[in-house]
Enzyme design. Structure first.
Site, short mmCIF file in Angstrom:
data_model
loop_
_atom_site.label_atom_id
_atom_site.label_comp_id
_atom_site.label_asym_id
_atom_site.label_seq_id
_atom_site.Cartn_x
_atom_site.Cartn_y
_atom_site.Cartn_z
N SER A 5 -4.07 4.55 4.44
CA SER A 5 -4.41 5.72 3.62
C SER A 5 -4.54 5.29 2.17
O SER A 5 -3.87 4.36 1.71
CB SER A 5 -3.32 6.77 3.72
N LYS A 6 -5.39 6.02 1.44
CA LYS A 6 -5.66 5.59 0.07
C LYS A 6 -4.45 5.77 -0.83
O LYS A 6 -4.39 5.21 -1.91
CB LYS A 6 -6.89 6.29 -0.48
N ARG A 7 -3.48 6.55 -0.39
CA ARG A 7 -2.26 6.71 -1.19
C ARG A 7 -1.48 5.40 -1.24
O ARG A 7 -0.71 5.16 -2.14
CB ARG A 7 -1.36 7.80 -0.59
#
Ligand code: GLU
Length: 501
Positions: free
Chosen positions: A252-254
């Protein structure tokens, strides 16, 4: 039979490495069997889809050298290749499904569905539509439609029994029908949902092998039922393990940059990225580490893919990229790649207007511009907390990260209003807020103007820098704890509205 595989990205954001990973394996399989790979744009979610995102996906896959045989840009005999241009086919399918008793209109309101869900959760049941509208008579249906009631179409799912199907990687897979929801297949705006549109297209486009992410395995029973209702032969299914962050959570981009553009921006070679994606879940019979798509497809056997969630680790990718630079390219080629990347007049021309004020000699340009070329700048954690306490800096960094995720237009004016808004909500002077950001983004307290720099860097590089700053603060013991983050999330939702997924 000619093998036909497909990738079906939704154009709802930045081009994702997961799409490239799927494209690579679909391509390797198609090539191995002398088949074709199709690119289809799944844009039935009209509120989230954009042409900009579609263009970005196509261009980043092209950059990686993952080329498709048919698609919206190059055409083919099975087009159109955008779902929004195929609506008549979905309407036809709905009619067929209703006639065959596999679909029905549902008029339930959002309130009723929320209430139902709440009760089922309370009773520890799997949340599932209860079939309330299943037995409406033709007259009742007509009356409701005439009265202007909104409705969707749902898939009629058996109440008991099991659904069995074969997955090329997992073998026999079984699901109790009881676990499967009466899926909405056409929304109240008349657009199909993914489930209906993708099977209708897979059928009409002659797809023989659906090779997709394992997040769809739970939906496969619905798809099998749709094929049955339409009287069509289902394709072969293979659900590939999803890429994971180093902590094993879904990529995930987080936690990790997920946009292909990020890897392009920070100077990775496309062939190294593709090679790395190939290593995720597949080993060549001779265990070779360096290989290209042709070498991979020659020996490709989908059954040899590993089922463990492959970890996408940038450190490993960097190591591989370094090997490519040293082992695969000549110095002349590297120079050429650098020029194509950012060491070119076009890129410098973008920076020059901002740097001009600070130039005394030409050589001053390079230290000033350096932070726009780097993946992330170097600086000491103390410089983040010169004007504000570490805990407050961490909170502001996080809030800005969340707010940035909501901006659809990434430009200096939007970003400037974004910070203005944060300053107002937090009741802190804008200047004070900007100080730690200046350091986090540029690595220095004397640099180019912040908002222009943010615009030039783009959302992915900015996110990584904010994340690095947060990590630095955490290492100093002044960052956000897990509990602190939860608390901040609540505060944020209260003050700024919901987070983006
Ligand atoms: N549009 C779906 C996605 O982006 C495609 C899934 C599939 O390959 O069936 O995840």
């Amino acid at each position: 039979m000619t093998v036909r595989t497909r990738i079906a990205p939704s154009p709802t954001g930045a081009p994702h490495v997961g799409t490239a990973y799927m494209a690579l394996f679909n391509l390797a399989f198609a090539k191995k069997h002398g088949g074709k790979m199709i690119l289809r744009i799944e844009d039935t979610d009209q509120s989230r889809s954009s042409k900009k995102s579609e263009d970005a996906i196509l261009s980043s896959l092209n950059w990686l050298g993952l080329h498709w045989d048919e698609g919206p840009d190059c055409g083919g005999d099975f087009g159109p290749y955008r779902q929004s241009e195929r609506l008549n086919l979905y309407k036809e399918a709905i009619k067929k499904l209703v006639d065959a008793g596999y679909a029905y209109p549902c008029f339930c309101t959002a309130e009723r569905l929320t209430e139902l869900r709440k009760k089922q959760v309370e009773n520890k049941e799997t949340p599932r539509y209860d079939g309330h509208c299943l037995n409406l008579s033709e007259e009742e249906i007509e009356k409701k439609i005439k009265a202007g009631e909104k409705y969707v179409y749902r898939l009629k799912v058996p109440d008991d029994g099991v659904c069995r199907f074969n997955d090329e990687l997992r073998g026999d897979v079984q699901f109790d029908w009881k676990q499967i929801d009466h899926q909405i297949i056409q929304k109240s705006d008349g657009f199909p949902t993914y489930h209906l549109a993708s099977i209708v297209d897979d059928h009409h486009m002659g797809i023989t092998h659906v090779i997709r992410g394992e997040e769809w395995i739970n939906s496969t029973p619905k798809h099998i039922l749709l094929y049955e209702g339409l009287g069509w032969e289902p394709p072969v299914f293979a659900h590939l393990p999803l890429l994971r962050n180093p902590d094993k959570s879904k990529l995930s981009k987080r936690k990790n940059p997920t946009s292909i553009d990020y890897y392009k921006d920070v100077g990775f070679l496309p062939e190294a990225v593709v090679n790395y994606l190939g290593m995720m879940g597949y080993t060549l019979p001779d265990q070779r580490e360096i290989f290209d798509i042709n070498e991979m497809s020659e020996s490709f056997d989908i059954k040899r893919m590993s089922l463990g969630g492959p970890i996408f680790d940038i450190k490993k990718l960097k190591w591989l990229n370094g090997r490519y630079l040293r082992e695969k390219l000549t110095p002349e080629e590297i120079l050429q790649r650098m020029i194509e990347w950012k060491a070119n007049p076009d890129f410098f021309a973008k920076i020059l207007p901002f740097a001009l004020k600070r130039l005394e000699t030409l050589s001053d340009f390079f230290p000033l511009a350096q932070f726009l070329l780097n993946e992330t700048p170097e600086y000491s954690p103390e410089s983040l907390t010169e004007k504000m306490e570490g805990g407050d800096v961490a909170k502001l960094l996080k809030i800005a990260e969340w707010e940035m995720e909501k901006t659809s237009k990434w430009n200096r004016d939007e970003l400037s209003s974004l910070f203005q808004r944060i300053a107002e909500v937090e009741e802190i002077k804008l200047k004070q807020i900007l100080s730690p950001f200046f350091t986090a983004i540029t690595g220095s307290n004397v640099s180019l103007p912040l908002f222009d720099s943010l615009e030039l860097l783009g959302p992915d590089l900015v996110r990584t820098r904010i994340r690095n700053a947060l990590e630095k603060l955490s290492k100093e013991g002044v960052g956000l704890s897990k509990k602190g983050l939860k608390k901040l999330e609540k505060e944020y939702i209260h003050k700024y509205g919901n987070l983006i997924d």
